[in-house]
Design a protein around this motif. Sequence first.
Motif, PDB file in Angstrom:
ATOM      1  N   THR A   5       0.843  -1.187   0.000  1.00 36.94           N
ATOM      2  CA  THR A   5       0.000   0.000   0.000  1.00 36.94           C
ATOM      3  C   THR A   5       0.881   1.240   0.000  1.00 36.94           C
ATOM      4  N   GLU A  18      -5.302   9.051   7.950  1.00 39.51           N
ATOM      5  CA  GLU A  18      -6.419   8.279   7.403  1.00 39.51           C
ATOM      6  C   GLU A  18      -5.913   7.110   6.565  1.00 39.51           C
ATOM      7  N   GLN A  19      -4.845   7.333   5.795  1.00 41.49           N
ATOM      8  CA  GLN A  19      -4.250   6.244   5.019  1.00 41.49           C
ATOM      9  C   GLN A  19      -3.773   5.127   5.941  1.00 41.49           C
ATOM     10  N   VAL A  21      -4.764   4.405   9.064  1.00 42.78           N
ATOM     11  CA  VAL A  21      -5.860   3.733   9.767  1.00 42.78           C
ATOM     12  C   VAL A  21      -6.545   2.721   8.860  1.00 42.78           C
ATOM     13  N   ASP A  22      -6.639   3.044   7.576  1.00 43.56           N
ATOM     14  CA  ASP A  22      -7.335   2.149   6.650  1.00 43.56           C
ATOM     15  C   ASP A  22      -6.505   0.926   6.264  1.00 43.56           C
ATOM     16  N   GLU A  24      -5.523  -2.188   7.876  1.00 48.91           N
ATOM     17  CA  GLU A  24      -5.807  -2.973   9.097  1.00 48.91           C
ATOM     18  C   GLU A  24      -4.512  -3.626   9.578  1.00 48.91           C
ATOM     19  N   LEU A  83     -13.758   0.235  11.239  1.00 54.27           N
ATOM     20  CA  LEU A  83     -12.984   0.535  10.042  1.00 54.27           C
ATOM     21  C   LEU A  83     -13.950   0.606   8.866  1.00 54.27           C
ATOM     22  N   PRO A  84     -13.673   1.451   7.850  1.00 54.42           N
ATOM     23  CA  PRO A  84     -12.537   2.353   7.683  1.00 54.42           C
ATOM     24  C   PRO A  84     -12.684   3.614   8.540  1.00 54.42           C
ATOM     25  N   ALA A  85     -11.680   4.493   8.434  1.00 55.82           N
ATOM     26  CA  ALA A  85     -11.705   5.750   9.176  1.00 55.82           C
ATOM     27  C   ALA A  85     -12.806   6.664   8.650  1.00 55.82           C
ATOM     28  N   GLY A  98     -11.969   5.844  14.154  1.00 60.25           N
ATOM     29  CA  GLY A  98     -11.605   4.561  13.579  1.00 60.25           C
ATOM     30  C   GLY A  98     -10.550   3.850  14.405  1.00 60.25           C
ATOM     31  N   THR A 101      -6.892   5.206  15.551  1.00 58.29           N
ATOM     32  CA  THR A 101      -6.705   6.652  15.375  1.00 58.29           C
ATOM     33  C   THR A 101      -6.012   7.258  16.584  1.00 58.29           C
TER      34      THR A 101
END
Length: 360
Positions: A5, A18-19, A21-22, A24, A83-85, A98, A101
Amino acid sequence: MTRVTDLDLSADAADLLEQLVDIESVSKNEQRIADAVQAALLPLTHLTVTRHGNTVVARTDLGHPERVVIAGHLDTVPVNDNLPAVRDQAEGTDVLRGLGTCDMKGGVAVMLKIAAGVPAPNRDLTFLFYESEEIETEFNGLFLLAQSDPDLLRADFAILMEPSDAVIEAGCQGTLRVDVIARGERAHSARSWKGVNAIHRAGEILDRLNAYQARMPVIDGLEYHEGLNAVFVNGGVAGNVLPDVCTVSINFRFAPDRSEAEAAAYVKELFAGFECEITDSAPGALPGLDRPAAKEFVEAVGGEVNPKFGWTDVARFSALGVPAVNFGPGDPMLAHKQEEFVPLEQVYRCEAVLRTWLGA
């Protein structure tokens, strides 16, 4: 093969968070996020990046006389339909909700922004993005590094970016768990005078706990508050039998001026006459606010410092002679909750404080 990712280190800190947190990253499932962090840091020529399991280490080597470790864990507790944020508001403040966070991808986002955006800091830096903080010590990335590569943890000062409401929480309490055992003699409950009820004997253990007066020592100007509490009671054989064993499990949170041995001796003396079995123990961490780097960091944050109530990985640094503090965005009371969130202004504040302190 799992695709790595991409993380955009040029993005705003909130967008980067945010990236993160998404992705997992429940404990023992950190490979994807560790791959992403490693891939994002490798192009930065001012850093030397190494991988140790799912722990990523990035270091500057500018020849400064002082080195500071900035550390944060990549893992989270299990997913709980969070999830997601999601961007939201709480009491009129912009927040990101989320899993992770608050605990502690807000801190990881700040670390990445500093690693990328401060190529010439006024101190040499070691960034530790480590695995498996939320589970047993044997899997903890800092613990494993301390065994395999202890030099990577050595520094003049360390900042653990655990959530602290963006103020400094210095040191941490030690923790000790002990089983205090009351013994009796089994007998039929219809002829109870023929035996000794261990549960009744355990009442004296509870009486001593109720009479306990908490010690509150002041260390480096910070008042720590000790606590001694029963957390489990276990006893019983059958509905018509006097139990011959009753165990009261007790957790002692002790101030960092006590060693583990001193804490154990105190508990055993308090419960003299009963068997005491130590089941778990971890040392506290002294604040170390007298060190030059710590003093300057306190000034950069604005002078506010609180004692840390609870145990964190700052104790691992303290054991190596490295003074350490907790400093990160988020309310620690929200850690592990389904409704976990982090105020975005705290993320920005932590980034700004570190940039200023590091001369950027």
